[in-house]
Every structure is written in C-alpha cells, then in structure tokens.
Design an enzyme around this catalytic site. Structure first.
Site, PDB file in Angstrom:
ATOM      1  N   LYS A  41       0.627  -1.529   0.203  1.00  0.00           N
ATOM      2  CA  LYS A  41      -0.286   0.428   0.570  1.00  0.00           C
ATOM      3  C   LYS A  41       0.997   1.301   0.148  1.00  0.00           C
ATOM      4  O   LYS A  41       2.139   0.954   0.840  1.00  0.00           O
ATOM      5  CB  LYS A  41      -0.900  -0.107   1.319  1.00  0.00           C
ATOM      6  N   ARG A 141     -10.745  -0.039  14.540  1.00  0.00           N
ATOM      7  CA  ARG A 141     -10.448   1.077  13.314  1.00  0.00           C
ATOM      8  C   ARG A 141     -12.195   0.756  12.546  1.00  0.00           C
ATOM      9  O   ARG A 141     -13.050   1.221  11.532  1.00  0.00           O
ATOM     10  CB  ARG A 141      -9.563   0.396  12.443  1.00  0.00           C
ATOM     11  N   HIS A 172      -6.610  -7.620  13.224  1.00  0.00           N
ATOM     12  CA  HIS A 172      -5.208  -6.291  12.954  1.00  0.00           C
ATOM     13  C   HIS A 172      -4.672  -6.412  14.165  1.00  0.00           C
ATOM     14  O   HIS A 172      -5.759  -5.845  15.560  1.00  0.00           O
ATOM     15  CB  HIS A 172      -5.697  -5.097  11.943  1.00  0.00           C
ATOM     16  N   ARG A 225       0.519 -11.125   6.502  1.00  0.00           N
ATOM     17  CA  ARG A 225       0.834  -9.496   6.051  1.00  0.00           C
ATOM     18  C   ARG A 225       1.677  -8.789   6.380  1.00  0.00           C
ATOM     19  O   ARG A 225       1.946  -8.381   7.282  1.00  0.00           O
ATOM     20  CB  ARG A 225      -0.882  -8.407   5.964  1.00  0.00           C
ATOM     21  N   TYR A 270      14.771  31.375   5.672  1.00  0.00           N
ATOM     22  CA  TYR A 270      13.430  31.941   6.006  1.00  0.00           C
ATOM     23  C   TYR A 270      13.514  32.951   7.435  1.00  0.00           C
ATOM     24  O   TYR A 270      14.004  31.721   7.814  1.00  0.00           O
ATOM     25  CB  TYR A 270      12.228  31.378   5.655  1.00  0.00           C
ATOM     26  N   CYS A 316      13.737  25.354   3.187  1.00  0.00           N
ATOM     27  CA  CYS A 316      13.300  25.635   2.295  1.00  0.00           C
ATOM     28  C   CYS A 316      11.417  24.209   1.444  1.00  0.00           C
ATOM     29  O   CYS A 316      11.899  23.394   1.677  1.00  0.00           O
ATOM     30  CB  CYS A 316      13.687  26.607   1.012  1.00  0.00           C
ATOM     31  N   MET A 317      10.950  25.418   0.528  1.00  0.00           N
ATOM     32  CA  MET A 317       9.917  23.912  -0.826  1.00  0.00           C
ATOM     33  C   MET A 317      10.927  23.236  -1.288  1.00  0.00           C
ATOM     34  O   MET A 317      10.491  21.867  -1.593  1.00  0.00           O
ATOM     35  CB  MET A 317       8.817  24.936  -1.114  1.00  0.00           C
ATOM     36  N   ASP A 318      12.098  23.757  -1.580  1.00  0.00           N
ATOM     37  CA  ASP A 318      12.261  23.080  -2.817  1.00  0.00           C
ATOM     38  C   ASP A 318      14.178  22.928  -2.730  1.00  0.00           C
ATOM     39  O   ASP A 318      15.373  22.447  -2.924  1.00  0.00           O
ATOM     40  CB  ASP A 318      12.228  23.787  -3.563  1.00  0.00           C
TER      41      ASP A 318
END
Ligand SMILES: *Cc1c(COP(=O)(O)O)cnc(C)c1O
Length: 375
Positions: A41, A141, A172, A225, A270, A316-318
């Site tokens: 998953k 759940r 589970h 699993r 920043y 930062c973002m990038d």
C-alpha cells in the site's frame, strides 16, 4: 511524457536485493504452510508499488495487500495475477469492478454485504466477490465487534445463491510492536471468542502484520501480511530487536547545487534563524519539504562526501542549506538517507528527529523524487 524530477540530481534509490533478502529471511522462519502476502500500500511505503510487488513475488510472496481499490487495480494493470486484498473499506458501489478484476476486499459490516449484494444483482455480475471479514478485536478501526453480528454475516456469505466467496477472516493488532503483551493478549482473547462462531473457516485466516510475525506466536493464522519489515525497517522502531538482520532498501541522495563562502555575521534562509558565527562554507541541496523532507529537519544533518554536515537555516520548499567542513565542489554527493563511507543516516534517525515513525517519513517522500532501482 514529462517525468517531473528527472532532471534534478535528487533521487530515491531502492535496492530490490534488500527487499528479497528480508522476504527470504521471513520465508525461512515462518511455518512452511503459512503464506506470505506482501503489503505494498501507499506506493509500497514510498518505495514503488509495482517494482516492490514484482521483487516480492520473485522472493516468494504469494499474494498482496493494499489499502485502497486503485492500488489493487494498478497491480492488476501491471500484470500481477496473484490474490490482492484491499485492507480498507471499499465503497459497495464498486462491487462489480472488484468482482470483475478478481480482487478481494475487507468487509466489516452486514450493511456492506447487503448493499454489495443488490448492486451485484442489479449489474448481473456472475463472478464471485471475494470477501475477507474484518474482525475488530481491539484496533477500533474497522470490523465486526460481536459474535452475534459476525454470525449473521457468515450466514449471508454461506447462503447457497450468495454472490460472495467467503475467502478470508482476519484481525489487526494495535500493540504487536511493543514489549508489553497485555493488550495483545486481550485482543487474542477477543479473536478466539469471535472466531469460535465460524463453523467452517475460510481459506485464509490471518492476524499477523510484520510485528506480530516477528515477535508473537500468532494463533492459527495461515497467511501473514508482511509490510514494513520487507522494506528493511524495524516495525517497533528501536524497542524490540528483529530475529534477523533487516536490510533497509531505501536511500536518498542528491548533489550539491551551489557552494559559497558565507561571511561571519551573515544569515541563512527564511526567518534568518541561522547566522554564521565565523566565515563558513555553505552548500545548497536541491531538496525541500515539497519532496517530503520535512521543514522540522533544520538542525539535523546530512552526509556530504561521507562527512556529517548540519542543516542550517530553515528547510525551504525545494532547497536547503548545509554547513560544510571545508570547500567542496558543486556536484558533491549528499546522502540524506543511507551510507557513505563509515557514516549512515537511517529513516529511523530522521523519524526520531521529527518525533514520528519511519513509516511516515518513507511514505511521505514525494512523487517528485524519482525512484531508481537496483537489483
Ligand atoms: C498496513 C497493514 C499491515 C502491514 O503492517 P506492517 O506494520 O507494515 O507490517 C498489515 N495489516 C493491516 C490491516 C494493515 O493495515
């Protein structure tokens, strides 16, 4: 097709040999009659769903678990013909598609069965819909909570003209990764009470995630699993020791995109939260929180050509900046996860620094990071 991230030197590398090693170790340890289904998953916990599934299959996995229907469809589209179980609740409206694609789904209520039954009838679907009944023994759940509810569902599945194939029953555990067994034992008691109402058990009876398989003698299961451990990550973090050495499959590397000398007193990023105490060499790494490399990692470290370097200033973002021990060329190798020389940074180290678990860091790595596979 444009592959975003292809032309930046920042990559997730996946060692498929490590995945096969981890599965092989588990295969030799488990009861030979117990099947191992690989949990792939969330894009294979960030490692790549299709490539991981194929490697797992080569190593002996006989089925797959996913969280949502689309992940199962992606596996089928890639030519995976083994059983695939969707662990979450799938909307009953998709019952015809589920049956047509020969996918198995977790079911946790009588209402679901009733709705799916009428939708299958309305669409004149003849293929049986494979059902694994989810039993809620304490995870809270999804699933049946009482023997009474469960026996009604079992009756529905076993009705002669039923459109369902009663293929499995499972639960589970919430605390299998902890040293304290109290709650685990409580769940086992609930499991035994519930399972007692099923006269004829289905083909698959399964209770084990990675942690249960590694650390508990689980009751009567015939399939496990196997999730996080197949990626080489210890399900308990650092609390319990795995019976065999897990090989982490994932590493994350980049190349310095910019290097400069920063004069004493100048600041970085920043908020100007970091100021150079003396003249310093600073490198820029082309990765940021948009890639899943969290902003909270300011003050953590990476390896540049194998040397530990602190992340200075806000991520930062990038992009982000690191303090170098001396001048190094642009293009120098930055290891954010993995080993360079005698230094290693693990997903666990990052998770510890962020106050979370390695699962979250691994599956948070953004699609913008290309996954590169080695055998
Ligand atoms: C995700 C999941 C697993 C796999 O758990 P790991 O800790 O990764 O081994 C197993 N069973 C269910 C129901 C799950 O949701």
């Amino acid at each position: 097709m444009v592959v975003i991230g292809e032309h930046r030197h920042t990559q997730v590398k996946i060692d498929l040999q490590a995945i096969k090693h981890n599965i092989n170790e588990e295969m030799t340890r488990k009861d030979p009659l117990t099947e191992l289904w690989a949990v792939v998953k969330a894009n294979g916990y960030g490692h790549g769903i299709i490539q991981v599934a194929q490697a797992a299959k080569q190593a002996g996995a006989t089925g797959f678990c996913v969280a949502i229907l689309d992940e199962a469809l992606a596996l089928r589209a890639a030519g995976i013909t083994e059983p695939i179980l969707v662990l979450g609740i799938t909307e009953p409206e998709y019952a015809p598609l589920i049956a047509e694609k020969d996918i198995s789904v977790a079911v946790g209520s009588q209402e679901w069965l009733d709705q799916a039954k009428s939708i299958l009838a309305a669409n004149q679907v003849s293929a049986p819909l494979h059902v694994h009944l989810a039993l809620d023994t304490g995870m809270g759940r999804i699933g049946f909570q009482t023997p009474a509810e469960l026996s009604v569902a079992v009756k529905t599945l076993n009705t002669p003209a039923s459109p369902f194939d009663f293929e499995g029953v499972f639960t589970h555990f919430a605390t299998a990764d902890q040293a304290d067994d109290t709650y685990f034992e409580h769940q086992i008691d609930n499991w035994k009470q519930l399972i007692a109402v099923i006269d004829e058990l289905p083909r698959y009876v399964h209770v084990s995630n990675s942690a249960t398989s590694l650390w508990h003698q689980a009751c009567n299961g015939n399939m496990i699993r196997f999730g996080v451990a197949l990626y080489g990550l210890n399900p308990s973090g650092t609390e319990l020791t795995s019976p065999y050495r897990l090989h982490p499959a994932l590493s994350l590397t980049a190349q310095l995109s910019f290097v400069k000398k920063l004069a004493r007193g100048k600041s970085i990023s920043y908020g100007a939260t970091y100021t150079a105490a003396q003249d310093e060499w600073i490198g820029t790494v082309p990765i940021g929180y948009a890639d899943g490399y969290e902003r909270r990692l300011q003050g953590f470290h990476v390896l540049v050509d194998g040397e530990v370097c602190e992340i200075v200033g806000r991520v930062c973002m990038d992009q982000m900046m690191v303090r170098l021990p001396h001048e190094v060329p642009v293009g120098s190798t930055v290891t954010l996860v993995g080993t360079d020389g005698d230094q290693t940074i693990t997903l666990q180290d990052i998770a510890d620094y962020c106050g979370t678990i390695h699962y979250e860091i691994a599956c948070g790595l953004a699609p913008r990071l290309p996954r590169v596979y080695t055998e």
